[in-house]
Design an enzyme around this catalytic site. Structure first.
Site, PDB file in Angstrom:
ATOM      1  N   ARG A 108       0.869  -1.183   0.000  1.00  0.00           N
ATOM      2  CA  ARG A 108       0.000   0.000   0.000  1.00  0.00           C
ATOM      3  C   ARG A 108       0.897   1.221   0.000  1.00  0.00           C
ATOM      4  O   ARG A 108       1.794   1.341   0.839  1.00  0.00           O
ATOM      5  CB  ARG A 108      -0.904   0.048   1.228  1.00  0.00           C
ATOM      6  CG  ARG A 108      -1.447   1.466   1.453  1.00  0.00           C
ATOM      7  CD  ARG A 108      -2.502   1.593   2.481  1.00  0.00           C
ATOM      8  NE  ARG A 108      -3.742   1.005   2.023  1.00  0.00           N
ATOM      9  CZ  ARG A 108      -4.934   1.285   2.549  1.00  0.00           C
ATOM     10  NH1 ARG A 108      -5.048   2.149   3.537  1.00  0.00           N
ATOM     11  NH2 ARG A 108      -6.016   0.707   2.091  1.00  0.00           N
ATOM     12  N   GLN A 138     -10.386  -3.617  -2.864  1.00  0.00           N
ATOM     13  CA  GLN A 138     -11.641  -3.011  -2.413  1.00  0.00           C
ATOM     14  C   GLN A 138     -12.795  -3.374  -3.366  1.00  0.00           C
ATOM     15  O   GLN A 138     -13.933  -3.602  -2.937  1.00  0.00           O
ATOM     16  CB  GLN A 138     -11.464  -1.486  -2.350  1.00  0.00           C
ATOM     17  CG  GLN A 138     -12.689  -0.704  -1.931  1.00  0.00           C
ATOM     18  CD  GLN A 138     -12.984  -0.808  -0.435  1.00  0.00           C
ATOM     19  OE1 GLN A 138     -12.107  -0.629   0.390  1.00  0.00           O
ATOM     20  NE2 GLN A 138     -14.235  -1.101  -0.092  1.00  0.00           N
ATOM     21  N   ARG A 317     -14.036  -7.167   2.999  1.00  0.00           N
ATOM     22  CA  ARG A 317     -12.625  -6.989   2.617  1.00  0.00           C
ATOM     23  C   ARG A 317     -11.814  -8.221   3.005  1.00  0.00           C
ATOM     24  O   ARG A 317     -10.951  -8.675   2.275  1.00  0.00           O
ATOM     25  CB  ARG A 317     -12.021  -5.749   3.309  1.00  0.00           C
ATOM     26  CG  ARG A 317     -12.644  -4.407   2.951  1.00  0.00           C
ATOM     27  CD  ARG A 317     -12.439  -4.024   1.504  1.00  0.00           C
ATOM     28  NE  ARG A 317     -11.064  -4.113   1.077  1.00  0.00           N
ATOM     29  CZ  ARG A 317     -10.072  -3.280   1.436  1.00  0.00           C
ATOM     30  NH1 ARG A 317     -10.321  -2.257   2.210  1.00  0.00           N
ATOM     31  NH2 ARG A 317      -8.833  -3.448   0.985  1.00  0.00           N
TER      32      ARG A 317
HETATM   33  N1   CP Z   1     -11.132   0.892   2.697  1.00  0.00           N
HETATM   34  C1   CP Z   1      -9.856   0.814   3.102  1.00  0.00           C
HETATM   35  O1   CP Z   1      -8.953   0.507   2.329  1.00  0.00           O
HETATM   36  O2   CP Z   1      -9.664   1.075   4.415  1.00  0.00           O
HETATM   37  P1   CP Z   1      -8.253   1.230   5.158  1.00  0.00           P
HETATM   38  O3   CP Z   1      -7.621   2.492   4.658  1.00  0.00           O
HETATM   39  O4   CP Z   1      -8.600   1.261   6.621  1.00  0.00           O
HETATM   40  O5   CP Z   1      -7.406   0.034   4.811  1.00  0.00           O
HETATM   41  N1  NVA Z   2      -9.445   7.483  -1.588  1.00  0.00           N
HETATM   42  C1  NVA Z   2      -9.071   7.076  -0.255  1.00  0.00           C
HETATM   43  C2  NVA Z   2      -9.412   5.644  -0.038  1.00  0.00           C
HETATM   44  C3  NVA Z   2      -9.132   5.117   1.356  1.00  0.00           C
HETATM   45  C4  NVA Z   2      -9.455   3.662   1.502  1.00  0.00           C
HETATM   46  C5  NVA Z   2      -7.594   7.334  -0.028  1.00  0.00           C
HETATM   47  O1  NVA Z   2      -6.790   7.009  -0.916  1.00  0.00           O
HETATM   48  O2  NVA Z   2      -7.220   7.867   1.016  1.00  0.00           O
END
Ligand code: CP
Ligand code: NVA
Length: 330
Positions: A108, A138, A317
């Site tokens: 991430r 997601q 998820r």
């Molecule tokens: N929706 C999602 O990716 O949540 P987090 O940022 O908590 O992982």
């Molecule tokens: N668009 C948001 C999604 C979080 C799950 C971000 O990138 O912060």
């Protein structure tokens, strides 16, 4: 032909066929059933995975950790700032090192090119847990959630309200185009997805029987919608200086009870979370102090309503990430 994803990366949905995406959604439902019936499924016993996070997370991190352990795997979490990647070691070298030790790598962070470079060099499956451009795990959870509510996906009208050009908006457009939903990006022209990605999705939708529409008109967009989806107005990695402009541009696209009333009577509300729907967060409070708005992309009334499926979506998820890891590592 039976679907076989063994050894594949999971970097963006554009890399997968409709049949492969449908397979992952169905496999997720099977894993959900195993979990809910307390049936052990340690199918990947003896394998190890590493989770590389350059941005914060609740759902994605916990999903990978629980799913990995349920499948019998060892899990290492590297938090933002605690690995050498980028600072003292190149992405290429990091990928080569981690690939020697682990059977799979989750990333991430920032540019999509980083996760692509990791995948090019790791020699083991790499999974995208969110980049600036895409958030593909997601999508499997979102589509499973919609299928649980409607029983099918093809032909449904799906409306994304707000910052449609962000990672979640982009990915939803691809998912809908691949799976035959009618996708509407409803927001200001400044926040629409990249025109090249729109063009690709328009072509994909022709094949799947879906469609892609960009619109600034809330009433026309939400009328008859089966799914109303939104996301935060400023994503991780964006500077605080954009808040004022985003609030100005996106406030007309807030999901509130007037919006839900125009949608189909059985419409569901979805949000990837986290969400600013009240004043119970430090950022929510800070924005209220500066701009006087107590709720942002969705009102608390809609967020807590019966139509809201946000916590089913969050739970899914875990089941869907389990399916992605199993399919690519088995
Ligand atoms: N929706 C999602 O990716 O949540 P987090 O940022 O908590 O992982
Ligand atoms: N668009 C948001 C999604 C979080 C799950 C971000 O990138 O912060």
């Amino acid at each position: 032909m039976p679907v076989n994803l063994s050894g594949r990366n999971f970097l963006k949905l554009l890399d997968f066929t409709t049949a492969e995406i449908e397979y992952l959604i169905d496999l997720s439902a099977q894993f959900k059933n195993l979990k809910l019936t307390n049936t052990p499924h340690r199918y990947l016993e003896g394998k190890n995975i590493v989770l590389l996070f350059e941005k914060t997370s609740t759902r994605t991190r916990c999903s990978f950790e629980v799913a990995g352990r349920d499948l019998g795997m060892g899990v290492t979490y590297l938090d933002p700032g605690s690995s050498q990647m980028g600072k003292k070691e190149s992405i290429e070298d990091t990928a080569k090192v981690l690939g020697r030790m682990y059977d799979g790598i989750e990333y991430r962070g920032f540019a999509q090119s980083i996760v692509e470079e990791l995948a090019d060099n790791a020699g083991v499956p790499v999974w995208n847990g969110l980049t600036t451009e895409f958030h593909p795990t997601q999508m499997i959870a979102d589509m499973l959630t919609i299928k649980e509510n409607y029983g099918y996906l093809k032909g449904l009208k799906f409306v994304f309200m707000g910052d449609a050009g962000n990672n979640v908006g982009n990915s939803l457009m691809v998912a809908c185009a691949k799976l035959g939903l009618h996708f509407v990006a409803c927001g200001p022209k400044e926040q629409m997805p990249d025109p090249k990605l729109v063009e690709t999705c328009v072509e994909l939708a022709k094949e799947s029987g879906g469609s892609v529409t960009l619109s600034e008109d809330v009433e026309a967009s939400v009328t008859g919608a089966h799914v109303i989806y939104t996301d935060i107005w400023v994503s991780m990695g964006e500077p605080d200086s954009v808040w004022a402009e985003r609030i100005r541009l996106l406030s007309p696209y807030q999901v509130n009870k007037e919006v839900m009333a125009k949608a189909d009577k059985d419409a569901i509300f979805m949000h990837c979370l986290p969400s600013f729907h009240d004043l119970k967060t430090t950022i929510g409070k800070d924005i209220y102090d500066k701009f006087g708005i107590p709720e942002m992309e969705v009102t608390d009334e809609v967020f807590t309503s019966k139509q809201s499926k946000v916590f089913d979506e969050a739970e899914n998820r875990m089941h869907t990430i389990k399916a992605v890891m199993y399919a690519t590592l088995k």
